[in-house]
Scaffold this motif. Structure first.
Motif, PDB file in Angstrom:
ATOM      1  N   GLN A   1      10.060  76.326  -5.707  1.00 48.29           N
ATOM      2  CA  GLN A   1      10.061  75.238  -6.795  1.00 48.29           C
ATOM      3  C   GLN A   1       9.603  74.027  -6.196  1.00 48.29           C
ATOM      4  O   GLN A   1       9.893  73.448  -4.972  1.00 48.29           O
ATOM      5  N   VAL A   2       8.881  73.584  -7.002  1.00 51.88           N
ATOM      6  CA  VAL A   2       8.336  72.196  -6.290  1.00 51.88           C
ATOM      7  C   VAL A   2       9.245  70.972  -6.603  1.00 51.88           C
ATOM      8  O   VAL A   2       9.702  70.972  -7.852  1.00 51.88           O
ATOM      9  N   GLN A   3       9.185  70.185  -5.472  1.00 47.12           N
ATOM     10  CA  GLN A   3       9.938  68.938  -5.650  1.00 47.12           C
ATOM     11  C   GLN A   3       9.145  67.590  -5.293  1.00 47.12           C
ATOM     12  O   GLN A   3       8.227  67.667  -4.597  1.00 47.12           O
ATOM     13  N   LEU A   4       9.532  66.591  -6.141  1.00 47.46           N
ATOM     14  CA  LEU A   4       9.040  65.161  -5.960  1.00 47.46           C
ATOM     15  C   LEU A   4       9.975  64.505  -5.170  1.00 47.46           C
ATOM     16  O   LEU A   4      10.827  64.204  -5.599  1.00 47.46           O
ATOM     17  N   VAL A   5       9.561  63.691  -4.017  1.00 44.19           N
ATOM     18  CA  VAL A   5      10.606  62.942  -3.420  1.00 44.19           C
ATOM     19  C   VAL A   5       9.779  61.633  -3.375  1.00 44.19           C
ATOM     20  O   VAL A   5       8.540  61.453  -2.732  1.00 44.19           O
TER      21      VAL A   5
ATOM     22  N   ILE B   1      -1.575  70.038  -8.774  1.00 45.16           N
ATOM     23  CA  ILE B   1      -1.381  68.899  -9.402  1.00 45.16           C
ATOM     24  C   ILE B   1      -2.430  68.286 -10.419  1.00 45.16           C
ATOM     25  O   ILE B   1      -3.498  68.045  -9.795  1.00 45.16           O
ATOM     26  N   ASN B   2      -2.056  67.946 -11.500  1.00 43.32           N
ATOM     27  CA  ASN B   2      -3.080  67.099 -12.535  1.00 43.32           C
ATOM     28  C   ASN B   2      -2.930  65.723 -12.225  1.00 43.32           C
ATOM     29  O   ASN B   2      -2.876  65.407 -11.301  1.00 43.32           O
ATOM     30  N   ASP B   3      -2.470  65.075 -13.735  1.00 45.59           N
ATOM     31  CA  ASP B   3      -1.947  63.780 -13.564  1.00 45.59           C
ATOM     32  C   ASP B   3      -0.853  63.610 -12.919  1.00 45.59           C
ATOM     33  O   ASP B   3       0.218  64.400 -12.592  1.00 45.59           O
ATOM     34  N   MET B   4      -0.728  62.355 -12.276  1.00 41.98           N
ATOM     35  CA  MET B   4       0.700  61.800 -11.682  1.00 41.98           C
ATOM     36  C   MET B   4       0.893  60.549 -12.487  1.00 41.98           C
ATOM     37  O   MET B   4       0.027  59.678 -12.751  1.00 41.98           O
ATOM     38  N   GLY B   5       2.096  60.053 -12.135  1.00 40.10           N
ATOM     39  CA  GLY B   5       2.434  58.764 -12.915  1.00 40.10           C
ATOM     40  C   GLY B   5       3.646  58.126 -12.217  1.00 40.10           C
ATOM     41  O   GLY B   5       4.496  58.777 -11.529  1.00 40.10           O
ATOM     42  N   TRP B   6       3.975  56.990 -12.608  1.00 41.93           N
ATOM     43  CA  TRP B   6       5.108  56.152 -12.178  1.00 41.93           C
ATOM     44  C   TRP B   6       5.681  55.571 -13.506  1.00 41.93           C
ATOM     45  O   TRP B   6       4.993  55.227 -14.648  1.00 41.93           O
ATOM     46  N   TYR B   7       7.036  55.556 -13.576  1.00 39.65           N
ATOM     47  CA  TYR B   7       7.643  55.431 -14.924  1.00 39.65           C
ATOM     48  C   TYR B   7       8.953  54.357 -14.204  1.00 39.65           C
ATOM     49  O   TYR B   7       9.150  54.589 -12.967  1.00 39.65           O
ATOM     50  N   ARG B   8       9.490  53.863 -15.280  1.00 41.01           N
ATOM     51  CA  ARG B   8      10.540  52.881 -14.939  1.00 41.01           C
ATOM     52  C   ARG B   8      11.572  52.878 -15.656  1.00 41.01           C
ATOM     53  O   ARG B   8      11.502  52.874 -16.838  1.00 41.01           O
ATOM     54  N   GLN B   9      12.615  52.676 -15.429  1.00 43.56           N
ATOM     55  CA  GLN B   9      14.042  52.442 -16.505  1.00 43.56           C
ATOM     56  C   GLN B   9      14.975  51.148 -15.901  1.00 43.56           C
ATOM     57  O   GLN B   9      15.642  51.509 -14.783  1.00 43.56           O
ATOM     58  N   ALA B  10      14.957  50.132 -16.673  1.00 45.31           N
ATOM     59  CA  ALA B  10      15.906  49.105 -16.280  1.00 45.31           C
ATOM     60  C   ALA B  10      17.101  49.430 -17.195  1.00 45.31           C
ATOM     61  O   ALA B  10      17.235  50.080 -17.979  1.00 45.31           O
ATOM     62  N   PRO B  11      18.441  48.825 -16.495  1.00 43.60           N
ATOM     63  CA  PRO B  11      19.391  49.057 -17.283  1.00 43.60           C
ATOM     64  C   PRO B  11      19.536  48.700 -18.598  1.00 43.60           C
ATOM     65  O   PRO B  11      18.991  47.611 -19.076  1.00 43.60           O
ATOM     66  N   GLY B  12      20.129  49.544 -19.533  1.00 41.56           N
ATOM     67  CA  GLY B  12      20.080  49.517 -20.906  1.00 41.56           C
ATOM     68  C   GLY B  12      18.709  49.421 -21.718  1.00 41.56           C
ATOM     69  O   GLY B  12      18.693  49.307 -23.048  1.00 41.56           O
TER      70      GLY B  12
ATOM     71  N   TYR C   1      12.524  53.391 -10.471  1.00 43.22           N
ATOM     72  CA  TYR C   1      11.143  53.860 -10.665  1.00 43.22           C
ATOM     73  C   TYR C   1      11.222  55.211 -10.329  1.00 43.22           C
ATOM     74  O   TYR C   1      11.707  55.686  -9.213  1.00 43.22           O
ATOM     75  N   TYR C   2      10.720  56.130 -11.216  1.00 43.70           N
ATOM     76  CA  TYR C   2      10.256  57.417 -11.017  1.00 43.70           C
ATOM     77  C   TYR C   2       8.986  58.090 -11.020  1.00 43.70           C
ATOM     78  O   TYR C   2       8.086  57.501 -11.786  1.00 43.70           O
ATOM     79  N   CYS C   3       8.900  58.895 -10.188  1.00 44.87           N
ATOM     80  CA  CYS C   3       7.527  59.693 -10.137  1.00 44.87           C
ATOM     81  C   CYS C   3       7.677  60.640 -10.990  1.00 44.87           C
ATOM     82  O   CYS C   3       8.509  61.423 -11.229  1.00 44.87           O
ATOM     83  N   ASN C   4       6.293  61.124 -11.757  1.00 45.22           N
ATOM     84  CA  ASN C   4       6.360  62.233 -12.418  1.00 45.22           C
ATOM     85  C   ASN C   4       4.948  62.963 -12.381  1.00 45.22           C
ATOM     86  O   ASN C   4       3.760  62.189 -11.865  1.00 45.22           O
ATOM     87  N   ALA C   5       4.663  64.167 -12.359  1.00 53.47           N
ATOM     88  CA  ALA C   5       3.443  64.846 -12.125  1.00 53.47           C
ATOM     89  C   ALA C   5       3.320  66.136 -12.923  1.00 53.47           C
ATOM     90  O   ALA C   5       4.330  66.853 -13.390  1.00 53.47           O
ATOM     91  N   GLN C   6       2.170  66.360 -13.419  1.00 50.27           N
ATOM     92  CA  GLN C   6       1.912  67.574 -14.031  1.00 50.27           C
ATOM     93  C   GLN C   6       1.512  68.571 -13.127  1.00 50.27           C
ATOM     94  O   GLN C   6       0.726  68.565 -12.361  1.00 50.27           O
ATOM     95  N   ILE C   7       2.223  69.583 -13.026  1.00 51.08           N
ATOM     96  CA  ILE C   7       2.076  70.758 -12.132  1.00 51.08           C
ATOM     97  C   ILE C   7       2.006  72.283 -12.570  1.00 51.08           C
ATOM     98  O   ILE C   7       2.635  72.658 -13.719  1.00 51.08           O
TER      99      ILE C   7
END
Length: 122
Positions: A1-5, A31-42, A93-99
């Protein structure tokens, strides 16, 4: 299982800088594309930056000119250099990857890091 840390979040004053890192670990994957996402409260999660395997990048308008994403394919790691931080950048902030794992023939984009908190004080 691949994990992102992820690592590198924290508290910084407005105008300061932080560097986030995200490393993928596991066995027999690519891994193909990688990305950063973010989520603020609400708020909904939003894309911050996407970087292709060839290091072509796209950024959200709100971070253009301030954030830079890069990657080291040999280390399976993606980075997000954040400069001139503003209070409105405060979010998890969250990391995302196409794996693609093992013998799979397609890339799945459903790989996420655990999230790292970035707080920018005014």
């Amino acid at each position: 299982q691949v994990q992102l840390v992820e690592s590198g979040g924290g508290l910084v004053q407005a105008g300061g800088s932080l560097r986030l890192s995200c490393e993928a670990s596991g066995s027999r994957f690519s891994i193909n594309d990688m990305g950063w996402y973010r989520q603020a409260p609400g708020k909904q999660r939003e894309v911050v930056a996407v970087i292709t395997r060839g290091s072509n990048t796209n950024y959200a308008d709100s971070v253009k000119g301030r954030f830079t994403s890069s990657r080291d394919n040999a280390k399976n790691t993606v980075y997000l250099q954040m400069n001139s931080l503003k209070p409105e950048d405060t979010a998890v902030y969250y990391c995302n990857a196409q794996i693609k794992e093992g013998s799979s023939s397609y890339y799945s984009g459903n790989y996420w890091g655990q999230g790292t908190q970035v707080t920018v004080s005014s």
